[in-house]
Motif scaffolding. Structure first.
Motif, mmCIF file in Angstrom:
data_model
loop_
_atom_site.group_PDB
_atom_site.id
_atom_site.type_symbol
_atom_site.label_atom_id
_atom_site.label_comp_id
_atom_site.label_asym_id
_atom_site.label_seq_id
_atom_site.Cartn_x
_atom_site.Cartn_y
_atom_site.Cartn_z
ATOM 1 N N LYS A 82 0.867 -1.175 0.000
ATOM 2 C CA LYS A 82 0.000 0.000 0.000
ATOM 3 C C LYS A 82 0.899 1.220 0.000
ATOM 4 O O LYS A 82 1.698 1.396 0.923
ATOM 5 C CB LYS A 82 -0.926 0.017 1.207
ATOM 6 C CG LYS A 82 -1.887 1.187 1.167
ATOM 7 C CD LYS A 82 -2.949 1.075 2.220
ATOM 8 C CE LYS A 82 -3.951 2.186 2.009
ATOM 9 N NZ LYS A 82 -5.097 2.031 2.879
ATOM 10 N N THR A 87 2.540 -4.612 3.443
ATOM 11 C CA THR A 87 1.646 -4.813 4.583
ATOM 12 C C THR A 87 1.401 -6.286 4.871
ATOM 13 O O THR A 87 1.012 -6.638 5.974
ATOM 14 C CB THR A 87 0.281 -4.122 4.370
ATOM 15 O OG1 THR A 87 -0.363 -4.747 3.266
ATOM 16 C CG2 THR A 87 0.449 -2.636 4.109
ATOM 17 N N ALA A 88 1.604 -7.126 3.860
ATOM 18 C CA ALA A 88 1.382 -8.568 4.035
ATOM 19 C C ALA A 88 2.165 -9.321 2.976
ATOM 20 O O ALA A 88 2.561 -8.751 1.948
ATOM 21 C CB ALA A 88 -0.103 -8.897 3.935
ATOM 22 N N ALA A 101 -7.933 -11.681 2.858
ATOM 23 C CA ALA A 101 -7.570 -10.939 4.083
ATOM 24 C C ALA A 101 -6.382 -10.034 3.812
ATOM 25 O O ALA A 101 -6.345 -8.878 4.259
ATOM 26 C CB ALA A 101 -7.263 -11.900 5.221
ATOM 27 N N ALA A 102 -5.406 -10.535 3.077
ATOM 28 C CA ALA A 102 -4.238 -9.702 2.746
ATOM 29 C C ALA A 102 -4.640 -8.561 1.826
ATOM 30 O O ALA A 102 -4.145 -7.439 1.979
ATOM 31 C CB ALA A 102 -3.140 -10.565 2.125
ATOM 32 N N SER A 105 -6.132 -5.719 3.643
ATOM 33 C CA SER A 105 -5.179 -4.895 4.393
ATOM 34 C C SER A 105 -4.608 -3.746 3.558
ATOM 35 O O SER A 105 -3.992 -2.842 4.113
ATOM 36 C CB SER A 105 -4.032 -5.753 4.939
ATOM 37 O OG SER A 105 -3.096 -6.094 3.919
#
Length: 107
Positions: A82, A87-88, A101-102, A105
């Motif tokens: 991002k 972030t993941a 889910a990722a 985020s």
């Protein structure tokens, strides 16, 4: 933006990735990788719910600097960014829910 279906043989520079605005997923792998092929339906289903996320499939391998800069060792590796910040990360994802889910985020 739709999910990328083909691996890019020419990777972007790390500097460009680090300043990329908004949500971005880098998928490192190869077209001949069995793990990469089996993950494609999961990735596609997850991206159906997040059409605004940019997705770049990067053909990875020895001597490819972008994958090395992210410490990629296994394929597929999905890096969720991002505004240029990770972030993941998922390595060899097995569930669509984990990818969703990722994605959540970064949106």
């Amino acid at each position: 933006m739709a999910m990328s279906r083909q691996y890019e043989s020419k990777e972007p520079a790390r500097d460009a990735v680090d300043v990329a605005p908004g949500p971005l997923v880098l998928e490192f792998g190869t077209p001949w990788c069995g793990y990469c092929q089996s993950a494609q339906p999961l990735i596609e289903r997850a991206f159906e719910r997040h059409p605004g996320v940019r997705h770049l499939k990067i053909e990875d391998g020895s001597g490819r600097p972008l994958g090395r800069s992210f410490g990629v060792k296994l394929w597929p590796t999905l890096v969720f960014l991002k505004d240029g910040r990770e972030t993941a990360r998922l390595v060899r994802p097995r569930k669509t829910a984990d990818i969703e889910a990722a994605l959540a985020s970064i949106v």
